[in-house]
Design an enzyme around this catalytic site. Structure first.
Site, PDB file in Angstrom:
ATOM      1  N   GLY A 163      48.056  26.275 -27.654  1.00  0.00           N
ATOM      2  CA  GLY A 163      47.826  27.726 -27.616  1.00  0.00           C
ATOM      3  C   GLY A 163      46.865  28.056 -26.476  1.00  0.00           C
ATOM      4  O   GLY A 163      45.887  28.777 -26.651  1.00  0.00           O
ATOM      5  N   ALA A 169      55.353  25.249 -30.017  1.00  0.00           N
ATOM      6  CA  ALA A 169      54.394  24.218 -30.459  1.00  0.00           C
ATOM      7  C   ALA A 169      54.650  23.763 -31.890  1.00  0.00           C
ATOM      8  O   ALA A 169      54.196  22.695 -32.296  1.00  0.00           O
ATOM      9  CB  ALA A 169      52.964  24.756 -30.343  1.00  0.00           C
ATOM     10  N   ALA A 213      48.238  31.622 -32.374  1.00  0.00           N
ATOM     11  CA  ALA A 213      48.344  32.845 -33.180  1.00  0.00           C
ATOM     12  C   ALA A 213      49.778  33.306 -33.006  1.00  0.00           C
ATOM     13  O   ALA A 213      50.226  33.553 -31.885  1.00  0.00           O
ATOM     14  CB  ALA A 213      47.374  33.905 -32.685  1.00  0.00           C
ATOM     15  N   TYR A 267      41.254  41.231 -43.935  1.00  0.00           N
ATOM     16  CA  TYR A 267      41.125  39.939 -43.239  1.00  0.00           C
ATOM     17  C   TYR A 267      40.761  38.798 -44.189  1.00  0.00           C
ATOM     18  O   TYR A 267      41.631  38.089 -44.681  1.00  0.00           O
ATOM     19  CB  TYR A 267      40.140  40.025 -42.041  1.00  0.00           C
ATOM     20  CG  TYR A 267      40.472  38.901 -41.081  1.00  0.00           C
ATOM     21  CD1 TYR A 267      41.249  39.129 -39.945  1.00  0.00           C
ATOM     22  CD2 TYR A 267      40.096  37.583 -41.373  1.00  0.00           C
ATOM     23  CE1 TYR A 267      41.625  38.075 -39.123  1.00  0.00           C
ATOM     24  CE2 TYR A 267      40.465  36.530 -40.558  1.00  0.00           C
ATOM     25  CZ  TYR A 267      41.225  36.778 -39.435  1.00  0.00           C
ATOM     26  OH  TYR A 267      41.603  35.735 -38.638  1.00  0.00           O
ATOM     27  N   LEU A 318      37.075  39.741 -31.260  1.00  0.00           N
ATOM     28  CA  LEU A 318      37.218  40.159 -29.870  1.00  0.00           C
ATOM     29  C   LEU A 318      38.612  40.693 -29.626  1.00  0.00           C
ATOM     30  O   LEU A 318      39.557  40.350 -30.341  1.00  0.00           O
ATOM     31  CB  LEU A 318      37.001  38.950 -28.952  1.00  0.00           C
ATOM     32  CG  LEU A 318      35.557  38.554 -28.698  1.00  0.00           C
ATOM     33  CD1 LEU A 318      35.502  37.259 -27.913  1.00  0.00           C
ATOM     34  CD2 LEU A 318      34.832  39.658 -27.929  1.00  0.00           C
TER      35      LEU A 318
HETATM   36  P1  NAD Z   1      46.188  34.959 -28.568  1.00  0.00           P
HETATM   37  O1  NAD Z   1      47.344  35.802 -28.998  1.00  0.00           O
HETATM   38  O2  NAD Z   1      45.415  35.410 -27.377  1.00  0.00           O
HETATM   39  O3  NAD Z   1      46.689  33.451 -28.254  1.00  0.00           O
HETATM   40  C1  NAD Z   1      47.697  32.817 -28.957  1.00  0.00           C
HETATM   41  C2  NAD Z   1      48.176  31.564 -28.216  1.00  0.00           C
HETATM   42  O4  NAD Z   1      49.166  30.939 -29.038  1.00  0.00           O
HETATM   43  C3  NAD Z   1      48.855  31.833 -26.856  1.00  0.00           C
HETATM   44  O5  NAD Z   1      48.518  30.792 -25.956  1.00  0.00           O
HETATM   45  C4  NAD Z   1      50.343  31.755 -27.186  1.00  0.00           C
HETATM   46  O6  NAD Z   1      51.178  31.375 -26.092  1.00  0.00           O
HETATM   47  C5  NAD Z   1      50.315  30.644 -28.232  1.00  0.00           C
HETATM   48  N1  NAD Z   1      51.495  30.615 -29.106  1.00  0.00           N
HETATM   49  C6  NAD Z   1      51.907  31.538 -30.020  1.00  0.00           C
HETATM   50  N2  NAD Z   1      53.027  31.098 -30.634  1.00  0.00           N
HETATM   51  C7  NAD Z   1      53.336  29.873 -30.100  1.00  0.00           C
HETATM   52  C8  NAD Z   1      54.346  28.921 -30.316  1.00  0.00           C
HETATM   53  N3  NAD Z   1      55.299  29.092 -31.228  1.00  0.00           N
HETATM   54  N4  NAD Z   1      54.333  27.786 -29.572  1.00  0.00           N
HETATM   55  C9  NAD Z   1      53.382  27.579 -28.618  1.00  0.00           C
HETATM   56  N5  NAD Z   1      52.378  28.443 -28.396  1.00  0.00           N
HETATM   57  C10 NAD Z   1      52.363  29.576 -29.119  1.00  0.00           C
HETATM   58  O7  NAD Z   1      45.287  34.796 -29.860  1.00  0.00           O
HETATM   59  P2  NAD Z   1      43.727  34.529 -30.141  1.00  0.00           P
HETATM   60  O8  NAD Z   1      43.127  35.789 -30.642  1.00  0.00           O
HETATM   61  O9  NAD Z   1      43.095  33.792 -29.021  1.00  0.00           O
HETATM   62  O10 NAD Z   1      43.849  33.579 -31.436  1.00  0.00           O
HETATM   63  C11 NAD Z   1      43.697  32.180 -31.408  1.00  0.00           C
HETATM   64  C12 NAD Z   1      43.037  31.732 -32.704  1.00  0.00           C
HETATM   65  O11 NAD Z   1      41.716  32.287 -32.783  1.00  0.00           O
HETATM   66  C13 NAD Z   1      43.768  32.199 -33.972  1.00  0.00           C
HETATM   67  O12 NAD Z   1      43.709  31.179 -34.934  1.00  0.00           O
HETATM   68  C14 NAD Z   1      42.917  33.383 -34.425  1.00  0.00           C
HETATM   69  O13 NAD Z   1      43.045  33.636 -35.818  1.00  0.00           O
HETATM   70  C15 NAD Z   1      41.546  32.893 -34.047  1.00  0.00           C
HETATM   71  N6  NAD Z   1      40.496  33.915 -33.962  1.00  0.00           N
HETATM   72  C16 NAD Z   1      40.689  35.069 -33.268  1.00  0.00           C
HETATM   73  C17 NAD Z   1      39.682  36.044 -33.241  1.00  0.00           C
HETATM   74  C18 NAD Z   1      39.849  37.332 -32.486  1.00  0.00           C
HETATM   75  O14 NAD Z   1      39.080  38.261 -32.715  1.00  0.00           O
HETATM   76  N7  NAD Z   1      40.786  37.425 -31.572  1.00  0.00           N
HETATM   77  C19 NAD Z   1      38.466  35.803 -33.906  1.00  0.00           C
HETATM   78  C20 NAD Z   1      38.286  34.600 -34.579  1.00  0.00           C
HETATM   79  C21 NAD Z   1      39.307  33.663 -34.611  1.00  0.00           C
END
Ligand code: NAD
Length: 398
Positions: free
Chosen positions: A48, A112, A140, A235, A273
């Site tokens: 990811g 993935a 995600a 959430y 974020l």
């Molecule tokens: P994002 O949407 O920016 O990134 C998601 C990534 O997953 C991307 O690289 C995308 O290409 C990849 N992806 C999605 N489906 C895929 C698949 N089938 N195969 C391969 N790659 C795939 O999301 P994010 O906000 O950076 O989230 C990442 C993690 O962080 C998640 O677990 C989320 O719950 C967690 N998180 C996010 C926040 C927030 O506020 N954004 C806060 C805390 C935790």
């Protein structure tokens, strides 16, 4: 072609190649300005890795610790008259900068969740790196195809038990309205756990272990969120929170599985974020825009890159990870500080369309959102033609 933002609800259907490159360059500069991470990871797999927290993890490892990296993501390449996705352009830029810095960087674009991508990634680790000493899991996704049965699971963002009514922000107009979200029904919870829980993280780690490509002392981390009680129904206590509970139980299982390698699995709780994933969650964007205003005034605001740099530098590789009572790393510590939460809570009570400009940071929210797609970055000329068909070097070379 000239590339401009085209926003549809909470997604932007265009992305600017040079803007994304500038966004990556700015993140690299943040990490470099903090110097080298002592005893940091050297061979890192990021699942990811193309946007949000995963991209920043890859940048922090590469430019903070001189790590060789393999990235896995699901993105769309561009064509001469059609934009690719931001994650594609981010990765093209990342690989270029990493290679220029003498670092190995290879990427895989595909599902993935599939066995096939896991196999390809493991083959690349064996051929090019031997072993990895850090695995970041940052997917995600709204759906997942089960690699064994072919069943397609769909995740939903709903409260559990009863409906939830609260304030909500229209991030385009700045209007504060009320939203009611009906509770999960049927197998919504099980489906969301199957997509966003820990099952696939565990499948990755099992496959890497079995292939013998995890180094002694390996660390792995997946990301979670907790936040304040005002967002809990949607959430922490909602369908996504159930999936995160599952992630935590997998973390404990992985700890045992990695013990023979003196390895460690972590769940890191990160700050709320603006990312492509978080903008899709109801209620959360209003909270984020109130939070940004408070934390910016406080001087403690961070973006994904500062968060991920702090995770590696001050927690996972500092010798002092400071886990909470449940064994989680907390880089949401500054967000959850009492004084920050008290102020955000008061403003949450009082906020409406009329005073939102004063209490919230709509401009900050909107500019963070646009930056995810490469728009609004300084030094980029948005009036000139962009080459939307640029490739990711390691993928073009295959
Ligand atoms: P994002 O949407 O920016 O990134 C998601 C990534 O997953 C991307 O690289 C995308 O290409 C990849 N992806 C999605 N489906 C895929 C698949 N089938 N195969 C391969 N790659 C795939 O999301 P994010 O906000 O950076 O989230 C990442 C993690 O962080 C998640 O677990 C989320 O719950 C967690 N998180 C996010 C926040 C927030 O506020 N954004 C806060 C805390 C935790």
């Amino acid at each position: 072609m000239i590339v401009a933002p085209k926003i549809r609800g909470f997604i932007c259907t265009t992305a600017h190649p040079e803007g994304c490159a500038q966004h990556v360059a700015e993140q690299i500069a943040v990490v470099k300005s903090r110097g080298l991470i002592e005893n940091g990871p050297k061979k890192v797999l990021v699942i990811g890795s193309s946007t949000g927290y995963g991209l920043s993890s890859r940048i922090a490892a590469a430019f903070g610790s001189n790590a060789d990296t393999i990235g896995v993501f699901f993105e769309k390449p561009g064509e001469p008259a059609k934009c690719g996705t931001a994650g594609w352009y981010n990765t093209a830029a990342f690989e270029k900068e990493a290679t220029a810095a003498g670092l190995y960087a290879r990427s895989f674009n595909g599902d993935a969740f599939s066995d096939e991508i896991k196999k390809q990634t493991i083959a690349a680790i064996k051929a090019d790196l031997g072993k990895v000493d850090c695995v970041v899991y940052s997917l995600a996704s709204p759906r997942r195809t089960d690699p064994k049965t072919g069943e397609v699971y769909k995740s939903v963002l709903k409260p559990v038990g009863e409906s939830y009514t609260n304030k909500n922000l229209n991030t385009t107009t700045g209007e504060v309205t009320s939203i009611t979200i009906e509770p999960a029904e049927g197998d919504d919870v099980a489906q969301t756990i199957a997509v966003m829980g820990g099952q696939d993280w565990e499948l990755w780690m099992d496959a890497l272990l079995e292939a013998g490509v995890l180094a002694e002392g390996v660390q792995t981390v997946a990301y979670s969120y907790i936040g304040p009680s005002v967002t809990w129904p949607i959430y922490k206590n909602g369908t996504i929170g159930k999936a995160k509970e599952d992630l935590e139980s997998v973390q404990k299982a992985l700890d045992s599985k990695l013990a023979a390698l003196k390895g460690k699995a972590w769940v890191s709780v990160n700050k709320a974020l603006v990312t492509q994933a978080s903008s899709a969650i109801p209620v959360v964007p209003l909270y984020i825009s109130l939070l940004y205003k408070v934390m910016k005034a406080d001087g403690t605001h961070e973006d994904t890159i500062q968060q991920m740099d702090r995770l590696l530098r001050d927690r996972m590789y500092s010798g002092n990870p400071q886990p909470d009572e449940a064994g989680r790393i907390r880089v949401d510590d500054w967000e959850m500080e009492q004084k920050v939460q008290t102020l955000v809570g008061e403003r949450w009570e009082n906020v409406n369309t009329g005073n939102f400009d004063e209490l919230g940071d709509l401009a900050g929210y909107q500019s963070s959102f646009l930056r995810l797609f490469g728009f609004g970055l300084s030094g980029v000329d948005y009036e000139v033609d962009s080459d939307t068909s640029i490739g990711v070097p390691s993928i073009s070379a295959e």
